[in-house]
Design a protein around this motif. Structure first.
Motif, PDB file in Angstrom:
ATOM      1  N   HIS A  76      39.365  36.443  42.914  1.00 13.91           N
ATOM      2  CA  HIS A  76      39.840  35.772  44.117  1.00 13.91           C
ATOM      3  C   HIS A  76      39.797  34.257  44.017  1.00 13.91           C
ATOM      4  O   HIS A  76      40.673  33.572  44.568  1.00 13.91           O
ATOM      5  N   ASP A  77      38.798  33.721  43.360  1.00 17.12           N
ATOM      6  CA  ASP A  77      38.654  32.263  43.328  1.00 17.12           C
ATOM      7  C   ASP A  77      39.401  31.603  42.181  1.00 17.12           C
ATOM      8  O   ASP A  77      39.730  30.415  42.265  1.00 17.12           O
ATOM      9  N   MET A  78      39.671  32.349  41.096  1.00 17.68           N
ATOM     10  CA  MET A  78      40.272  31.738  39.915  1.00 17.68           C
ATOM     11  C   MET A  78      41.580  32.403  39.504  1.00 17.68           C
ATOM     12  O   MET A  78      42.633  31.755  39.497  1.00 17.68           O
ATOM     13  N   ARG A  79      41.522  33.674  39.180  1.00 13.98           N
ATOM     14  CA  ARG A  79      42.691  34.317  38.565  1.00 13.98           C
ATOM     15  C   ARG A  79      43.837  34.523  39.551  1.00 13.98           C
ATOM     16  O   ARG A  79      45.002  34.266  39.209  1.00 13.98           O
ATOM     17  N   LEU A  80      43.555  35.001  40.752  1.00 12.89           N
ATOM     18  CA  LEU A  80      44.636  35.297  41.696  1.00 12.89           C
ATOM     19  C   LEU A  80      45.378  34.034  42.138  1.00 12.89           C
ATOM     20  O   LEU A  80      46.623  34.014  42.116  1.00 12.89           O
TER      21      LEU A  80
END
Length: 352
Positions: A76-80
């Protein structure tokens, strides 16, 4: 004299299967577009799964939906956000390149090669250095202004309505070099803003944030819808101005709409990611082999396949330089440079 009676048409033998009719060209194009959407979905999953730390495919869905999952924070914080930003920026750049090639009738038209991205970057750097702008809400308006100014300037310097592909490419290259020299000079003179400005020399998805995705979404959607609406008028314009007028198209309105669409798409993508080259050049040329010149099919294909290229390049940059990464702007330049050389040499061979 015997009378010959007409023979009744015999019914088809149900035991013999009828030969199926070959699929029509629109059906093949629709099937190809559906396959492109599936390919995009696969690349999106790959972009979420691959990085400095690999996430097993089975953990992606729990990472998206379950706050207690170990992968939830990374997803949620990086990849998406990074994946969604690549999706929007790829769509914007690929579609902007297709609109520019249709608008200028120039096969070398590209937001990077013609200086549109450089104009957006130079305007943002000037805003950072001279006005102290530090937020995306400020960046995006300067990016739009820079992209629009360079789009109009390249068209005017290249000869306006009489512009040829070679003259437009030369005008774009000259403006591109001038604007990036300006960016480099400002970076050297303003050392306090150097870190913020470094982002505007090479495009990257590494600093993606959820807020950035939501802020550029309206501009990309507006540019996308405008480009799709312009597909039919630009098709008519490709036949010549007289033919376009006879078909009910206003050439001046179509050109103005095309410049507006390119400004929205390039400005939003550059404000969020920095300048990324060659996506708008590569994808329309590859797609044109599948769809032909009909922009009603070319534009949707570009909107789907351009993010495949951008996200694929981003994943490749994460893999080849582990535990670090290559910025996506570098990867697309490495991939696009040889294609550009091949295309220009092929064009000379055809003219000879």
């Amino acid at each position: 004299m015997p009378v010959t009676r007409p023979r009744r048409p015999q019914a088809a033998d149900p035991a013999v299967p009828a030969t199926p009719a070959p699929p029509t060209r629109p059906a093949r194009r629709a099937a190809g577009l559906a396959a492109a959407v599936l390919l995009l979905a696969a690349v999106v999953v790959l972009s979420i799964a691959v990085g400095a730390g690999r996430i097993p495919l089975g953990d992606i869905w729990p990472g998206l939906t379950d706050p207690q999952s170990p992968a939830h924070t990374v997803v949620h914080d990086m990849r998406l956000p990074r994946t969604l930003l690549g999706l929007l920026a790829g769509t914007a750049l690929g579609l902007a390149g297709a609109v520019m090639q249709a608008l200028t009738r120039n096969p070398l038209a590209d937001p990077g090669l013609l200086g549109i991205n450089a104009g957006a970057s130079a305007a943002v750097v000037a805003a950072i250095a001279l006005l102290g702008v530090t937020t995306f809400d400020g960046y995006v308006w300067f990016a739009f202004a820079g992209a629009a100014a360079v789009a109009v300037l390249v068209h005017a310097v290249g000869g306006g309505r009489t512009a040829t592909p070679a003259r437009l490419a030369l005008a774009g290259s000259a403006l591109n070099a001038t604007l990036f020299s300006f960016v480099s000079a400002v970076m050297l003179l303003d050392t306090t803003s150097l870190e913020r400005m470094r982002f505007w020399t090479v495009g990257s998805l590494a600093d993606a944030r959820p807020g950035t995705v939501w802020r550029i979404l309206p501009f990309v959607v507006a540019g996308l819808l405008l480009a799709l609406v312009l597909a039919r008028p630009l098709n008519a314009l490709a036949l010549g101005e007289d033919s376009a007028v006879a078909l009910g198209t206003d050439p001046a309105l179509a050109r103005a709409g095309g410049i507006l669409a390119v400004t929205l798409l390039c400005g939003a993508a550059t404000a969020a990611c920095g300048p990324i080259l060659f996506v708008g050049l590569l994808v329309p040329h590859l797609v044109r082999r599948l769809t032909g010149p009909d922009l009603r099919w070319l534009f949707p294909y570009c909107a789907v396949l351009a993010p495949v290229l951008l996200l694929g390049a981003d994943v490749l940059g994460r893999v080849v330089a582990r535990p670090g990464e290559l910025l996506v702007g570098i990867v697309t330049a490495v991939l696009g440079g040889p294609f550009f050389i091949w295309f220009t040499r092929r064009g000379r061979a055809v003219q000879a």
